[in-house]
Scaffold this motif. Structure first.
Motif: not given
Length: 537
Positions: A212-219, A223-225, A246-249, A271-273
């Motif tokens: 299962v693969m889940i996307s993220s919006l931040g660290d 902060n954006g990641k 090190g390859g995140a958008a 970024a979530p913030n």
């Protein structure tokens, strides 16, 4: 660039479409595309073992062998067209949110009966509360889907509930009793932070590898990641990131993969913030919202192109055509109110073009002098004939014929509330589409607050379900009535022959009447999968 034959350009909108009734425009009966045959049936395939960063490679084999190798196949359907023949939906799962409502109660998963023959039709028949407060349940996905159709050991029996704000993942058992789900496992944010360096998670897709693969919006700090959490599909242990170290958008949101073209497309919100406490127009001027889509090499798990979008602020939901051979799809850009088509060009790289623009309205009594439509969700019918999207602020739901994907043609439009209804605080000063402001929507005696947001289409394409909550902080800012009255779920009848949309006046699920107080219902999922959960190989 290979493009379809030219057709006359459609008109961008028509004042006469803005009515609360059936929308039938001229749509001729169209010949089915060549892919609509059994020629591309996915095979029943063994799953290949691989290091975690190589998970999800295309495992499909020759389609002709399916009949002989599939005595008992896995979850979902062999093809999108076979899925259209699936059973009518009887229940639906919806995350319901209390964060930002003033009600100190946990978010919960609602099970709603949508079988017209049932005595519990249009009722919430079960509520599964989460064990924590202020998670912000948002989207959901499956432990496995049609991408694992070839694996008879797999069963679609767990619903994944990533939490947008708390970064937890709830794994819900819907297999033991589909009408009364129960909590199976909680994956804590600390585990995701430590193993992935990610947080604020969103879209969940199952892979052919069984993971299962889940996307993220931040660290973890907001902060954006735009990275991707990879889970074991059996134990639901966090394995690490799907992308290489090190390859995140720079930002993330949604994603969709198409293994036959060795590609994945991901999108970006902010970024979530930036967005977590509400929308600030100054953040747009500062360039803090997304305006690109990212093209990933599916096998190497790395970004190979980043495509800037013309008039493409806040690209959210992304959809490839369901045909696994298709090298094109669409993304909805919320703030710019555009639909962008991405496609593989003749050089073998990827390009993008704007194909639909919903014009803003000049207004008085609102946050800004111009109101965007805010396209917040898009769907493609399983036969790849119709595109649907919701304009959350303007308040309309639209249907486009995409038989010529280069030139979508408007075939249906229906107003379901929104910010510009008559009698509200907003006065429209200039409108390129409508002659007058639409009437408020009243269903079964309830004036519907908010506007159309999340949408889900029945497998046969004949019914469209709609909810009205976007994200609790933005609901509170743009539609305070949603916080006081709760969101609703509506059902639209779809003309799949000529095109057109018609409200079902007898269908209403009112989440304003929930036992603990008004709730914000969000994305919809059927137990057997749907056109935004399943990907075919």
């Amino acid at each position: 660039m290979q493009e379809p034959a030219s057709t006359p350009s459609p008109r961008s909108g028509h004042a006469e479409l803005a009515v609360q009734d059936e929308m039938i425009l001229d749509v001729g009966l169209l010949q089915a595309p060549e892919w609509r045959s059994t020629a591309y049936l996915d095979a029943c395939v063994p799953q290949l073992s691989a290091p975690s960063w190589q998970a999800g490679q295309d495992c499909s084999i020759a389609a002709s062998s399916m009949a002989t190798k599939c005595g008992k196949c896995g979850p979902g359907y062999p093809t999108p067209l076979e899925a259209m023949k699936g059973p009518r939906e009887e229940i639906v799962y919806l995350p319901c949110i209390y964060r930002n409502t003033g009600i100190e109660a946990p978010d919960y998963l609602a099970t709603v009966d949508i079988d017209p023959k049932s005595p519990q039709y249009c009722q919430v028949i079960h509520r599964l509360p989460m064990p924590n407060l202020k998670d912000e349940l948002h989207h959901s996905g499956w432990n496995t889907c049609s991408s694992c159709f070839g694996d008879s050991t797999k069963s679609r029996d767990k619903l994944m509930l990533p939490c947008l704000m708390s970064s937890r993942i709830y794994v819900v058992d819907v297999g033991s009793n589909p009408r009364a789900p129960k909590l199976h496992k909680v994956i804590e944010a600390e585990d995701i932070h430590a193993k992935c360096g990610l947080g604020y998670i969103h879209t969940s897709h199952c892979l052919a590898s069984g993971e299962v693969m889940i996307s993220s919006l931040g660290d973890p700090k907001g902060n954006g990641k735009g990275g991707f959490v990879l889970l074991d599909g059996e134990t639901f242990e966090v394995k690490g990131t799907w992308e290489r170290p090190g390859g995140a958008a720079p930002m993330g949101y949604d994603f969709w993969y198409q293994p036959r073209h060795n590609v994945m497309i991901s999108t970006e919100w902010a970024a979530p913030n930036v967005f977590r406490d509400g929308f600030n127009p100054a953040d747009v001027e500062a360039g803090l919202y997304g305006s690109h889509i990212h093209v990933w090499d599916w096998q190497r798990h790395e970004i190979v192109q980043t495509l800037p979008l013309q008039d493409g602020l806040i690209p959210l939901e992304v959809r490839f055509l369901h045909n696994p051979d298709a090298a094109q799809g669409f993304v909805g850009c919320a703030l710019s109110s555009t639909i962008q088509r991405f496609y593989k060009n003749q050089g073998g790289t990827w390009s993008v073009e704007k194909v639909i623009q919903v014009p803003p309205k000049k207004v008085k009594g609102w946050l800004l002098p111009e109101m965007p439509s805010l396209i917040t969700d898009i769907l493609l019918s399983l036969d790849d004939r119709f595109l649907y999207f919701s304009n959350w602020l303007h308040g309309d739901l639209r249907q486009y014929d995409i038989s010529d994907p280069h030139r979508p043609r408007l075939t249906g439009q229906l107003f379901l509330g929104g910010s510009i209804v008559k009698g509200g605080p907003v006065q429209v000063l200039e409108d390129q589409e409508l002659k007058c402001q639409p009437e408020p929507l009243v269903v079964k005696g309830k004036r519907v607050p908010g506007g159309p947001q999340m949408i889900q289409l029945s497998l046969d394409g004949k019914r469209l379900y709609v909810t009205t909550s976007l994200y609790s902080a933005w609901d509170k800012q743009f539609y305070p009535d949603l916080i006081r009255e709760g969101s609703v779920m509506l059902q639209i009848d779809v003309d799949t022959v000529r095109g057109g949309l018609k409200l079902n006046p007898n269908f209403l699920v009112d989440f304003g009447k929930e036992p603990l107080g008004p709730a914000l219902a969000h994305e919809l999922r059927y137990p057997g999968g749907d056109c935004s959960s399943d990907i075919w190989l």
